[in-house]
Structures are given as structure tokens and as C-alpha cells.
Design a protein around this motif. Sequence first.
Motif, PDB file in Angstrom:
ATOM      1  N   ILE A 139      45.241  50.771  33.768  1.00  0.00           N
ATOM      2  CA  ILE A 139      44.031  50.394  33.002  1.00  0.00           C
ATOM      3  C   ILE A 139      43.103  49.561  33.880  1.00  0.00           C
ATOM      4  N   GLY A 140      41.822  49.915  33.910  1.00  0.00           N
ATOM      5  CA  GLY A 140      40.863  49.215  34.777  1.00  0.00           C
ATOM      6  C   GLY A 140      41.194  49.499  36.230  1.00  0.00           C
ATOM      7  N   CYS A 141      41.421  50.785  36.522  1.00  0.00           N
ATOM      8  CA  CYS A 141      41.974  51.191  37.836  1.00  0.00           C
ATOM      9  C   CYS A 141      40.992  50.991  38.982  1.00  0.00           C
ATOM     10  N   GLY A 142      39.694  50.847  38.681  1.00  0.00           N
ATOM     11  CA  GLY A 142      38.708  50.672  39.752  1.00  0.00           C
ATOM     12  C   GLY A 142      38.795  51.815  40.757  1.00  0.00           C
ATOM     13  N   THR A 160      51.437  43.360  48.047  1.00  0.00           N
ATOM     14  CA  THR A 160      51.202  42.761  46.725  1.00  0.00           C
ATOM     15  C   THR A 160      51.249  43.842  45.642  1.00  0.00           C
ATOM     16  N   TYR A 161      50.552  44.950  45.872  1.00  0.00           N
ATOM     17  CA  TYR A 161      50.503  46.001  44.857  1.00  0.00           C
ATOM     18  C   TYR A 161      51.853  46.712  44.734  1.00  0.00           C
ATOM     19  N   ASP A 162      52.595  46.791  45.856  1.00  0.00           N
ATOM     20  CA  ASP A 162      53.923  47.401  45.766  1.00  0.00           C
ATOM     21  C   ASP A 162      54.878  46.534  44.941  1.00  0.00           C
ATOM     22  N   ARG A 181      47.714  41.435  52.909  1.00  0.00           N
ATOM     23  CA  ARG A 181      48.884  41.594  52.021  1.00  0.00           C
ATOM     24  C   ARG A 181      48.610  42.509  50.835  1.00  0.00           C
ATOM     25  N   ARG A 182      47.537  43.268  50.871  1.00  0.00           N
ATOM     26  CA  ARG A 182      47.188  44.043  49.672  1.00  0.00           C
ATOM     27  C   ARG A 182      48.282  45.050  49.322  1.00  0.00           C
ATOM     28  N   LYS A 183      48.735  45.791  50.351  1.00  0.00           N
ATOM     29  CA  LYS A 183      49.736  46.832  50.090  1.00  0.00           C
ATOM     30  C   LYS A 183      51.018  46.209  49.521  1.00  0.00           C
ATOM     31  N   GLY A 229      31.826  43.152  32.967  1.00  0.00           N
ATOM     32  CA  GLY A 229      31.121  43.728  34.103  1.00  0.00           C
ATOM     33  C   GLY A 229      31.896  44.872  34.720  1.00  0.00           C
ATOM     34  N   LEU A 230      31.177  45.869  35.195  1.00  0.00           N
ATOM     35  CA  LEU A 230      31.813  47.021  35.835  1.00  0.00           C
ATOM     36  C   LEU A 230      31.550  46.967  37.330  1.00  0.00           C
ATOM     37  N   ILE A 231      32.560  47.300  38.118  1.00  0.00           N
ATOM     38  CA  ILE A 231      32.364  47.395  39.558  1.00  0.00           C
ATOM     39  C   ILE A 231      31.621  48.711  39.833  1.00  0.00           C
ATOM     40  N   VAL A 232      30.479  48.631  40.512  1.00  0.00           N
ATOM     41  CA  VAL A 232      29.702  49.854  40.760  1.00  0.00           C
ATOM     42  C   VAL A 232      29.535  50.135  42.259  1.00  0.00           C
ATOM     43  N   SER A 253      48.186  47.191  35.131  1.00  0.00           N
ATOM     44  CA  SER A 253      46.781  46.823  35.263  1.00  0.00           C
ATOM     45  C   SER A 253      46.697  45.682  36.268  1.00  0.00           C
ATOM     46  N   SER A 254      45.715  45.752  37.151  1.00  0.00           N
ATOM     47  CA  SER A 254      45.573  44.679  38.148  1.00  0.00           C
ATOM     48  C   SER A 254      44.116  44.239  38.234  1.00  0.00           C
ATOM     49  N   LEU A 255      43.926  42.950  38.188  1.00  0.00           N
ATOM     50  CA  LEU A 255      42.615  42.323  38.366  1.00  0.00           C
ATOM     51  C   LEU A 255      41.561  42.833  37.388  1.00  0.00           C
ATOM     52  N   ALA A 256      41.992  43.393  36.276  1.00  0.00           N
ATOM     53  CA  ALA A 256      41.026  43.996  35.343  1.00  0.00           C
ATOM     54  C   ALA A 256      40.863  43.188  34.064  1.00  0.00           C
ATOM     55  N   THR A 314      36.572  55.743  31.067  1.00  0.00           N
ATOM     56  CA  THR A 314      36.690  55.188  29.716  1.00  0.00           C
ATOM     57  C   THR A 314      37.205  53.759  29.794  1.00  0.00           C
ATOM     58  N   GLY A 315      36.951  52.992  28.753  1.00  0.00           N
ATOM     59  CA  GLY A 315      37.464  51.629  28.689  1.00  0.00           C
ATOM     60  C   GLY A 315      38.934  51.635  28.278  1.00  0.00           C
ATOM     61  N   GLY A 316      39.584  50.496  28.481  1.00  0.00           N
ATOM     62  CA  GLY A 316      41.006  50.397  28.158  1.00  0.00           C
ATOM     63  C   GLY A 316      41.281  50.300  26.668  1.00  0.00           C
ATOM     64  N   ASP A 317      40.234  50.221  25.855  1.00  0.00           N
ATOM     65  CA  ASP A 317      40.449  50.081  24.408  1.00  0.00           C
ATOM     66  C   ASP A 317      40.594  51.425  23.712  1.00  0.00           C
ATOM     67  N   ASP A 348      38.871  53.770  33.845  1.00  0.00           N
ATOM     68  CA  ASP A 348      37.915  52.694  34.128  1.00  0.00           C
ATOM     69  C   ASP A 348      36.555  53.154  33.582  1.00  0.00           C
ATOM     70  N   PRO A 349      35.788  52.243  32.981  1.00  0.00           N
ATOM     71  CA  PRO A 349      34.493  52.665  32.427  1.00  0.00           C
ATOM     72  C   PRO A 349      33.409  52.882  33.478  1.00  0.00           C
ATOM     73  N   SER A 350      33.680  52.576  34.742  1.00  0.00           N
ATOM     74  CA  SER A 350      32.642  52.712  35.775  1.00  0.00           C
ATOM     75  C   SER A 350      32.731  54.075  36.481  1.00  0.00           C
ATOM     76  N   GLU A 351      31.665  54.856  36.360  1.00  0.00           N
ATOM     77  CA  GLU A 351      31.642  56.206  36.997  1.00  0.00           C
ATOM     78  C   GLU A 351      31.812  56.147  38.508  1.00  0.00           C
TER      79      GLU A 351
HETATM   80  C1  SAM Z   1      38.191  43.738  39.971  1.00  0.00           C
HETATM   81  S1  SAM Z   1      38.265  45.411  39.468  1.00  0.00           S
HETATM   82  C2  SAM Z   1      39.992  45.793  39.708  1.00  0.00           C
HETATM   83  C3  SAM Z   1      40.189  47.234  40.069  1.00  0.00           C
HETATM   84  C4  SAM Z   1      41.620  47.616  40.438  1.00  0.00           C
HETATM   85  N1  SAM Z   1      42.497  47.550  39.312  1.00  0.00           N
HETATM   86  C5  SAM Z   1      42.158  46.801  41.587  1.00  0.00           C
HETATM   87  O1  SAM Z   1      43.173  46.134  41.429  1.00  0.00           O
HETATM   88  O2  SAM Z   1      41.545  46.871  42.659  1.00  0.00           O
HETATM   89  C6  SAM Z   1      38.135  45.332  37.685  1.00  0.00           C
HETATM   90  C7  SAM Z   1      37.867  46.666  37.045  1.00  0.00           C
HETATM   91  O3  SAM Z   1      37.870  46.518  35.607  1.00  0.00           O
HETATM   92  C8  SAM Z   1      36.949  47.471  35.108  1.00  0.00           C
HETATM   93  N2  SAM Z   1      36.633  47.193  33.693  1.00  0.00           N
HETATM   94  C9  SAM Z   1      35.613  46.462  33.191  1.00  0.00           C
HETATM   95  N3  SAM Z   1      35.646  46.508  31.837  1.00  0.00           N
HETATM   96  C10 SAM Z   1      36.720  47.262  31.484  1.00  0.00           C
HETATM   97  C11 SAM Z   1      37.275  47.697  30.246  1.00  0.00           C
HETATM   98  N4  SAM Z   1      36.750  47.337  29.076  1.00  0.00           N
HETATM   99  N5  SAM Z   1      38.381  48.491  30.271  1.00  0.00           N
HETATM  100  C12 SAM Z   1      38.930  48.857  31.446  1.00  0.00           C
HETATM  101  N6  SAM Z   1      38.443  48.475  32.652  1.00  0.00           N
HETATM  102  C13 SAM Z   1      37.348  47.696  32.676  1.00  0.00           C
HETATM  103  C14 SAM Z   1      35.781  47.368  36.081  1.00  0.00           C
HETATM  104  O4  SAM Z   1      34.919  48.500  36.047  1.00  0.00           O
HETATM  105  C15 SAM Z   1      36.519  47.249  37.418  1.00  0.00           C
HETATM  106  O5  SAM Z   1      36.686  48.497  38.063  1.00  0.00           O
END
Ligand code: SAM
Length: 223
Positions: free
Chosen positions: A68-71, A49-51, A45-47, A26-29, A132-135, A115-118, A93-96
Motif C-alpha cells: 500500500i502506497g508503493c510509490g 532495510t527493505y529486506d 542501507r536501503r536494500k 500529498g502524492l509523490i509526483v 507498507s513503507s513510508l506511506a 488507487t488509494g489504500g482505502d 498508489d494514487p499517484s500516476e
Molecule cells: C514517501 S512515499 C513512499 C513510497 C514507497 N512505499 C517507498 O517506501 O519508497 C509515500 C507514498 O504514499 C502515497 N500516498 C499518498 N496518499 C496515499 C493514500 N491515500 N493511499 C495510498 N498511498 C498514498 C504517495 O503517492 C507516495 O507515493
Amino acid sequence: MSLAQKLMGGHGGHTDPSGATDDAGGLIVRPRLYEGCAGLCFLGRRKSTYDRIVAAAKIGPGDRVLDIGCGTGYLTRRAALATGPTGRVVGVDPSEPVIAYARRESPQWCEFHVTGGDQVDEPDGAFDAAVSSLALHHIPPADRAIVLREMFRLVRPGGRLVIADFRPPRNRLAGHLVGGMTGHAMQHNPIEELPGWIAEAGFTVTGRADLRPMMSYVAADRP
Ligand SMILES: C[S@@+](CC[C@H](N)C(=O)[O-])C[C@H]1O[C@@H](n2cnc3c(N)ncnc32)[C@H](O)[C@@H]1O
């Protein structure tokens, strides 16, 4: 409809044979909604945590970093603070919609690609560190090894990798509550398997830690 499905515009994710919908694939839109929810979920604690992710990846001035999956680019921007303007930080990230948001909010030395991470269009060894975080839980299970191998290709020898992902509550009841809010994939996140996958991609795992309130990370070096 779970919060995860709302963030994905009411679609995305997979339906498994039991009929449960998850958010893998799924992509975050909805970037603004995502930012609002993330602010609340991290309990202030977001800042920090990410630091810690940035520190675990030993990101410093002038580094070239891939996210990767930078959202919406939150981690990308924390990394960019550490590299300073002499660095180069690339988020994919694949989501525009999230990439458009990240471009608007980030400093000049950040670049973003839809683009996707692949399949990242950068030469071998182009980065000192990949993060990469939460992706990972959003990437379909069959593609995770491909994405990790792509990260291995892109990190230079001696470079670093840090992958942080959601850590489901260990308490069963809390796990069901969180799963109901966030979606199936986050309830069953295979964070325990992450060190093995990272090692299989060729990295040497150097450490792991929990990030309160709800994440864990694994750190590794590229031999
Ligand atoms: C929960 S968000 C996390 C965003 C950000 N990294 C953060 O920590 O806030 C997950 C992200 O993974 C992306 N995603 C989904 N499929 C992916 C893929 N195949 N390759 C890279 N990213 C992908 C989604 O579009 C979404 O933006």
C-alpha cells in the motif's frame, strides 16, 4: 520549499491552522527525484532495510503480497524477489507518475494500480501478506483507520501485516532539521500510535523494531 514539497511537485499536503504545511494527503509526483533522494537518505542501507521489512512479513515463494502506497515500487520489487515468479505482488498508489515508473522497473509478476489504500479492488482475503513503507504519514489522519481496515479485509486469516514508517529523530534539534528538509508530517509522525491503530483494525500485533537509520516497523497477524 521543503524537499517533501519538491517531491510532490510544489503542491499537495495540508495546511494546518498554524499555517504549517504537511505532506499528509500529498502524492509523490517526481519518481526519479524520489529515487535519488531515497538512495542518499538511507546511507547505503536501503536494500537491507527493505529486506528486513520483507523478512518481518515472512514473505516467501509463491506468496500473494499487497504493497500500500508503493510509490516507485522499491519495496514491491524486494517482495517480488522473495515470492519469485510463482507469487503475485500488487502495488497501489494514487499517484500516476510513480505507478508508471514502478511498472517500467518491476518484474512481470508485479501488478500496479493507481488507487488509494482505502479502496483496493481485490476480493476479501486475497493476500498472504500486506506491507507498507513510508506511506502512512502521507495518508490524512482521518483516513488511516480506513486504510488499516481495508488491509485487514484484504489479508487472509492467518496472514501477516507489516507497516514501516519514518521514525523522527528523538533529539529535538535533529527533529527540527529533518522537519525543515522533509515537511511537517514527517517531523510529527505518530509512529508510537501505530500499534494501537493496527490492533483497532483487528490485527494482533506481534512485534516492532527500529530500522536504522530512520524507520520503525510494526508487525502483526490477522487472526
Ligand atoms: C514517501 S512515499 C513512499 C513510497 C514507497 N512505499 C517507498 O517506501 O519508497 C509515500 C507514498 O504514499 C502515497 N500516498 C499518498 N496518499 C496515499 C493514500 N491515500 N493511499 C495510498 N498511498 C498514498 C504517495 O503517492 C507516495 O507515493
